[in-house]
Design a protein around this motif. Structure first.
Motif: not given
Length: 168
Positions: A65-68, A90-95, A84-85
């Motif tokens: 469980v990952w909370t931002i 994945r969308p972050f890395n794609a940017r 989370f991924l």
């Protein structure tokens, strides 16, 4: 052959065997984890991230469980590793045209929790730099991240997230 032990010796041996049996009878999750081991695991994952050969997300348990925290566009609780991924990492890395490289400022541990205070920077697809400072509170279970709370500059993140479209 009949060996007679002094009563105090017998009691000491019996007590030691009981403690030993009780320790092995506990399930692994109930036994205390070594905070230094957890710190080493996280440090090695960050070293791999900086080298481009792995990273902390490799440590995520499937049910992590990952909370931002805060009010960024990505702020919420993600109920699994895959959520989370797929929704953030994945969308972050794609940017990004060159991935983030972390630099640890400090590592702290308290029981099963490792706190990582670090900077990370890279280059976005539009050629502009992305840099942020993070504090992650990582709760480890059996060498895997079970729960995380992430803090970062949401203004820098949101500006990047809306400015740069992910690569197809």
């Amino acid at each position: 052959m009949n060996i007679r032990l002094p009563r105090t010796t017998f009691r000491t041996i019996a007590l030691g065997l009981l403690v030993l049996a009780a320790t092995f009878a506990l399930p692994a999750s109930a036994q205390a984890q070594d905070p230094d081991r957890n710190t080493d695991i996280v440090r090695q994952a960050f070293d791999a991230w900086a080298a481009g050969t792995g990273g902390p997300y490799d440590l995520l348990a499937d049910d992590a469980v990952w909370t931002i925290t805060g009010n960024s566009l990505a702020a919420k609780t993600y109920e699994s590793r895959e959520a989370f991924l797929s929704e953030v990492i994945r969308p972050f890395n794609a940017r990004m045209s060159t991935g983030l490289k972390p630099t640890i400022r400090n590592l702290y541990s308290d029981g099963d929790t490792v706190i990582v205070f670090f900077d990370a920077s890279g280059t976005a697809r539009d050629g502009k730099p992305y840099a942020n400072t993070y504090a992650w509170f990582l709760e480890l279970r059996d060498g895997r991240i079970a729960k995380a709370f992430a803090f970062f500059d949401s203004i820098a993140f949101d500006e990047f997230w809306t400015r740069v479209s992910p690569a197809p």
